[in-house]
Design a protein around this motif. Sequence first.
Motif, PDB file in Angstrom:
ATOM      1  N   PRO A 234     -13.449  11.756   2.839  1.00 45.36           N
ATOM      2  CA  PRO A 234     -12.207  11.297   3.480  1.00 45.36           C
ATOM      3  C   PRO A 234     -11.035  11.111   2.509  1.00 45.36           C
ATOM      4  CG  PRO A 234     -13.684   9.443   3.184  1.00 45.36           C
ATOM      5  CD  PRO A 234     -14.412  10.654   2.665  1.00 45.36           C
ATOM      6  N   ALA A 235     -10.611  12.213   1.901  1.00 44.52           N
ATOM      7  CA  ALA A 235      -9.495  12.148   0.953  1.00 44.52           C
ATOM      8  C   ALA A 235      -8.894  13.543   0.811  1.00 44.52           C
ATOM      9  CB  ALA A 235      -9.997  11.677  -0.415  1.00 44.52           C
TER      10      ALA A 235
ATOM     11  N   ASN B 172      -9.890   4.751   2.528  1.00 43.66           N
ATOM     12  CA  ASN B 172     -10.946   3.848   2.998  1.00 43.66           C
ATOM     13  C   ASN B 172     -12.158   3.844   2.080  1.00 43.66           C
ATOM     14  OD1 ASN B 172      -9.725   2.867   5.549  1.00 43.66           O
ATOM     15  ND2 ASN B 172      -9.653   5.055   5.971  1.00 43.66           N
TER      16      ASN B 172
ATOM     17  N   THR C  75      -8.836  13.193  14.012  1.00 46.61           N
ATOM     18  CA  THR C  75     -10.111  12.480  14.117  1.00 46.61           C
ATOM     19  C   THR C  75      -9.794  10.990  14.051  1.00 46.61           C
ATOM     20  OG1 THR C  75     -10.538  12.493  11.737  1.00 46.61           O
ATOM     21  CG2 THR C  75     -11.384  14.349  12.987  1.00 46.61           C
TER      22      THR C  75
ATOM     23  N   GLU D 228      -3.149  15.335   6.094  1.00 46.71           N
ATOM     24  CA  GLU D 228      -2.996  13.867   5.952  1.00 46.71           C
ATOM     25  C   GLU D 228      -1.958  13.272   6.901  1.00 46.71           C
ATOM     26  OE1 GLU D 228      -4.819  11.723   4.250  1.00 46.71           O
ATOM     27  OE2 GLU D 228      -6.081  13.242   3.312  1.00 46.71           O
TER      28      GLU D 228
ATOM     29  N   HIS E 220      -1.403   9.400   7.961  1.00 51.80           N
ATOM     30  CA  HIS E 220      -0.640   8.413   7.193  1.00 51.80           C
ATOM     31  C   HIS E 220       0.856   8.518   7.460  1.00 51.80           C
ATOM     32  CE1 HIS E 220      -4.179   7.075   5.063  1.00 51.80           C
ATOM     33  NE2 HIS E 220      -4.480   8.331   4.802  1.00 51.80           N
TER      34      HIS E 220
HETATM   35  C1  BGC Z   1      -7.857   9.920   4.755  1.00 50.47           C
HETATM   36  C2  BGC Z   1      -8.071  11.350   5.155  1.00 50.47           C
HETATM   37  C3  BGC Z   1      -9.288  11.468   6.056  1.00 50.47           C
HETATM   38  C4  BGC Z   1      -9.183  10.505   7.214  1.00 50.47           C
HETATM   39  C5  BGC Z   1     -10.419  10.541   8.092  1.00 50.47           C
HETATM   40  C6  BGC Z   1      -7.809   9.047   5.980  1.00 50.47           C
HETATM   41  O1  BGC Z   1      -7.664   7.720   5.593  1.00 50.47           O
HETATM   42  O2  BGC Z   1      -6.655   9.773   4.026  1.00 50.47           O
HETATM   43  O3  BGC Z   1      -8.240  12.154   4.015  1.00 50.47           O
HETATM   44  O4  BGC Z   1      -9.386  12.784   6.527  1.00 50.47           O
HETATM   45  O5  BGC Z   1      -8.992   9.185   6.739  1.00 50.47           O
HETATM   46  O6  BGC Z   1     -11.553  10.178   7.398  1.00 50.47           O
END
Ligand code: BGC
Length: 259
Positions: free
Chosen positions: A69-70, A82, A134, A154, A157
Motif C-alpha cells: 500500500p504505497a 498506513n 479500493t 494515489e 490522498h
Molecule cells: C496508499 C496507497 C494504497 C491505498 C490502499 C493509501 O493510503 O497511499 O498507496 O494503494 O492506501 O491500500
Amino acid sequence: MTIAVGIDIGGTGIKGAVVDIATGELLTERMKIATPAGGSPSDILDTVEELFGRLGDVATEVPVGVCFPAIVKNGVTMSAANVSKDWIGLEAERLFEERLGRDIHFLNDADAAGIAEVVYGAARDVPGLVLLTTLGTGIGTALLYNGVLIPNTELGHLEIGGVDIETVAAVSAREREDLSWTEWVARLQPYYTHLEFLFSPDLFIVGGGVSKSHEQFLPLITTRAPMVPASLRNNAGIMGVAWLSVNDHRARYRDSPIA
Ligand code: BGC
C-alpha cells in the motif's frame, strides 16, 4: 496449468494464495495474517515470510507477486500512509526477494487490483478510462486506459474540504467514527464528484472488502458514469499481482504503443 502466488499487503491484513492464472481461481485457501501494529519493515517482512511458508511447497516453485500500500517506483517504496514511515525510500522489492529467496514482481496494491479487474473482472474489455477505487484501511486508486494501467495515481490522498480524503472517507474512518451508510456516503459523494470532474471516466469500479456490501451504499452515490462493484471483491490484489508475475513482460510489449 500456469500457477503463481499473489501476496497482498494491506494496512490491516496480509493476504495470500496460489492462483490459477488462466481463470484467476484461488487454488488454496486465502491465507490472512493481521498486519503487525506499526507496520515496520522487519515485522512486515517476517509476516510475509510466515504467510509464504503457509502456502505450501508448491509456492516455492512458481512465480511470486507482492503488492504493497504505497507508491512503488523501480522497486522502491516511496510513501507510507498506513504503514511505518520507515518504508519511505526503501528498496522494498529487493528486501522481499532476499527474504523469500526468489525474484518477485512488486507493485502498488490498488494497481494490482486494477490489473485483476482488467484481466478477470469488471474492467474486462471495457474501452476508454476506468477508475478503480479500493475502499479499505486507506483509499487506493487504479487508472486504466483501454486496459493499460497508469500506475501510482494515489488519488485517495486528494485534498477535499481541506483534508486528505482518505482520512475521513476510507472504511477505517467509517468504522472509527461508527458512521451509518448514509453518513459515509455524504463523505464519499464529494470525492466521487471531484474524481469525475478531474477524469471523466467511462466506468467507476469500487473495490475493497466493503464492496461485498455494495447494495448498501453504491446506489446512494450519484455519478454520470456507471459505477459498479469490483467483481473480484477483496481478492483482486492477490489475483492481479499473481497474473503480473507471470505475464508482465508479455503485457508490457503487447500493450506498448511503441512495440
Ligand atoms: C496508499 C496507497 C494504497 C491505498 C490502499 C493509501 O493510503 O497511499 O498507496 O494503494 O492506501 O491500500
